[in-house]
Design an enzyme around this catalytic site. Structure first.
Site, PDB file in Angstrom:
ATOM      1  N   HIS A   1     -41.996  19.947  42.348  1.00  0.00           N
ATOM      2  CA  HIS A   1     -41.804  20.600  43.511  1.00  0.00           C
ATOM      3  C   HIS A   1     -42.980  20.456  44.588  1.00  0.00           C
ATOM      4  O   HIS A   1     -42.948  20.740  45.801  1.00  0.00           O
ATOM      5  CB  HIS A   1     -41.764  22.052  43.097  1.00  0.00           C
ATOM      6  CG  HIS A   1     -40.781  22.755  42.243  1.00  0.00           C
ATOM      7  ND1 HIS A   1     -39.545  22.702  42.616  1.00  0.00           N
ATOM      8  CD2 HIS A   1     -40.899  22.893  40.899  1.00  0.00           C
ATOM      9  CE1 HIS A   1     -38.861  23.033  41.467  1.00  0.00           C
ATOM     10  NE2 HIS A   1     -39.594  23.315  40.583  1.00  0.00           N
TER      11      HIS A   1
ATOM     12  N   HIS B 198     -48.161  22.132  51.641  1.00  0.00           N
ATOM     13  CA  HIS B 198     -46.733  22.386  52.054  1.00  0.00           C
ATOM     14  C   HIS B 198     -46.468  21.889  53.174  1.00  0.00           C
ATOM     15  O   HIS B 198     -47.228  21.679  54.260  1.00  0.00           O
ATOM     16  CB  HIS B 198     -46.726  23.733  52.215  1.00  0.00           C
ATOM     17  CG  HIS B 198     -46.895  24.613  50.959  1.00  0.00           C
ATOM     18  ND1 HIS B 198     -45.910  24.981  49.962  1.00  0.00           N
ATOM     19  CD2 HIS B 198     -48.061  25.156  50.404  1.00  0.00           C
ATOM     20  CE1 HIS B 198     -46.408  25.699  48.812  1.00  0.00           C
ATOM     21  NE2 HIS B 198     -47.848  25.809  49.005  1.00  0.00           N
TER      22      HIS B 198
ATOM     23  N   HIS C  19     -53.290  24.361  50.559  1.00  0.00           N
ATOM     24  CA  HIS C  19     -53.964  25.790  49.622  1.00  0.00           C
ATOM     25  C   HIS C  19     -54.846  25.093  48.581  1.00  0.00           C
ATOM     26  O   HIS C  19     -54.587  24.316  47.754  1.00  0.00           O
ATOM     27  CB  HIS C  19     -52.449  26.135  48.811  1.00  0.00           C
ATOM     28  CG  HIS C  19     -51.610  26.977  49.911  1.00  0.00           C
ATOM     29  ND1 HIS C  19     -50.222  27.273  49.662  1.00  0.00           N
ATOM     30  CD2 HIS C  19     -51.764  27.497  51.244  1.00  0.00           C
ATOM     31  CE1 HIS C  19     -49.475  27.901  50.602  1.00  0.00           C
ATOM     32  NE2 HIS C  19     -50.583  27.971  51.575  1.00  0.00           N
TER      33      HIS C  19
ATOM     34  N   THR D 272     -47.028  31.634  46.306  1.00  0.00           N
ATOM     35  CA  THR D 272     -45.585  31.416  47.079  1.00  0.00           C
ATOM     36  C   THR D 272     -44.485  30.751  46.228  1.00  0.00           C
ATOM     37  O   THR D 272     -43.592  30.226  46.945  1.00  0.00           O
ATOM     38  CB  THR D 272     -45.795  30.779  48.300  1.00  0.00           C
ATOM     39  OG1 THR D 272     -46.420  29.415  48.071  1.00  0.00           O
ATOM     40  CG2 THR D 272     -46.871  31.528  49.185  1.00  0.00           C
TER      41      THR D 272
HETATM   42 ZN    ZN Z   1     -49.034  26.738  47.986  1.00  0.00          ZN
END
Ligand code: ZN
Ligand code: NAG
Ligand code: NAG
Length: 309
Positions: free
Chosen positions: A88, A117, A140, A222
């Site tokens: 992912h 992201h 992140h 998230t």
């Molecule tokens: Zn993240």
């Protein structure tokens, strides 16, 4: 034998029914994966009241004087890290010698990993937004409290995880420090691929702690399980990246299904009464030290009066 067979077929059936979680961009008619609006059906915590990401409405943000500067430790060290395509996104592991304290955090946290992201094609792909505006990409950096040995151990602690978020902004000049990260992503195209980066310095891709001001709120991971254990820090200052570099980041990886890994962000979640705090009183320009800042602040104030008064 038959019972083992029927058990495994039952498990298979369950797996087919529930599917796995995925981003909206991955969803297709012949994939049974659960997209973000349905994550809570397999991961109940994703339907909680303190979820992330959020849109930060600057008009409603409150100044909090406890939000002091951060102290970064180990950011200057040259460390060997690995990157892995998790299906992912791709995670870059960080050693526990990379640490974080100050910044209004209750204790010292140690780094676990960082990841990015991003969006689809030319679309913005940050998770958080500011006044409804999204950025092209968001970094992140995941930290857990020093006393824990894994993310799982932090799961029962509402402040178990400290997540730092940096937005990227497209600049004409490439960010050469970011090239090694981009090259490493190119080496982990498929789910499960790993690659090493030796002599990596986190300080090379970030800004010095002394130059940072930030937003703070309580939220969640998230991605599923969406545990509500995160002290979020979203920095005002952005990191630079060129359009060409951004395109390289978003074109190199594939999802588990071997579709291009793009659009890897969760949609906005409701605030549900939570308050977002900020570390500075007014515009970030006013955090410059010394006399210059006094003049700049006066200038800001006068300018604002003239513009909006
Ligand atoms: Zn993240
Ligand atoms: C990092 O990896 C290099 C080889 O790639 C090795 O020579 C060096 O000792 C490693 N450093 C640490 C701190 O593990
Ligand atoms: C990456 O993963 C693919 C698919 O599993 C595999 O065929 C390939 O050998 C892997 N490459 C590396 C460098 O590990």
């Amino acid at each position: 034998m038959t019972s083992i067979l029927s058990l495994s077929s039952l498990l298979l059936a369950l797996k087919l029914c529930t599917g796995e979680w995925c981003y909206k961009s991955q969803f297709s008619c012949n994939d049974t994966c659960k997209e973000p609006d349905h994550w809570h059906k397999i991961f109940p915590k994703c339907g909680g009241q303190s979820q992330s990401p959020i849109n930060i409405v600057t008009r409603k943000v409150q100044h909090n004087s406890n939000l002091t500067g951060f102290i970064f430790e180990g950011h200057e060290d040259c460390v060997n890290i690995t990157v892995e395509n998790h299906g992912h996104s791709a995670h870059f592991t960080l050693p526990p010698s990379v640490r974080l304290r100050g910044g209004g955090l209750p204790t010292t946290y140690k780094a676990v990993q960082f990841h990015l992201h991003w969006g689809e094609e030319q679309e913005a792909g940050s998770e958080h937004s500011v006044d409804g505006e999204r950025y092209p990409m968001e970094l992140h950096i995941v930290h857990i409290k020093e006393q824990y040995s894994s993310l799982q151990e932090a799961e029962s602690d509402t402040t178990g995880v400290a997540l730092l978020a940096f937005f990227f902004e497209v600049t004409l000049k490439p960010n050469k420090h970011f090239d090694r990260v981009i090259e490493a992503l190119g080496r982990v195209r498929y789910h499960g691929n790993t690659s090493a980066i030796s002599g990596f310095r986190l300080a090379d891709i970030l800004l010095p702690a002394s130059r940072l001001s930030y937003y703070r709120y309580s939220g969640s991971m998230t991605t599923p399980g969406c545990d509500q254990i995160v002290v979020w820090t979203v920095f005002h200052q952005t990191l630079p990246i060129s359009q060409k570099q951004l395109a390289l980041v978003t074109e190199q990886l594939l999802f588990r299904t071997e579709k291009p890994m793009t659009g890897i962000f969760r949609p906005m979640q409701n605030l549900n009464g939570r308050i977002v705090f900020k570390s500075v009183k007014s515009d970030s320009v006013c955090v410059l030290p010394g006399l210059i800042s006094l003049f700049l602040c006066l200038f800001c104030a006068l300018g604002q009066q003239r513009c909006f008064g």
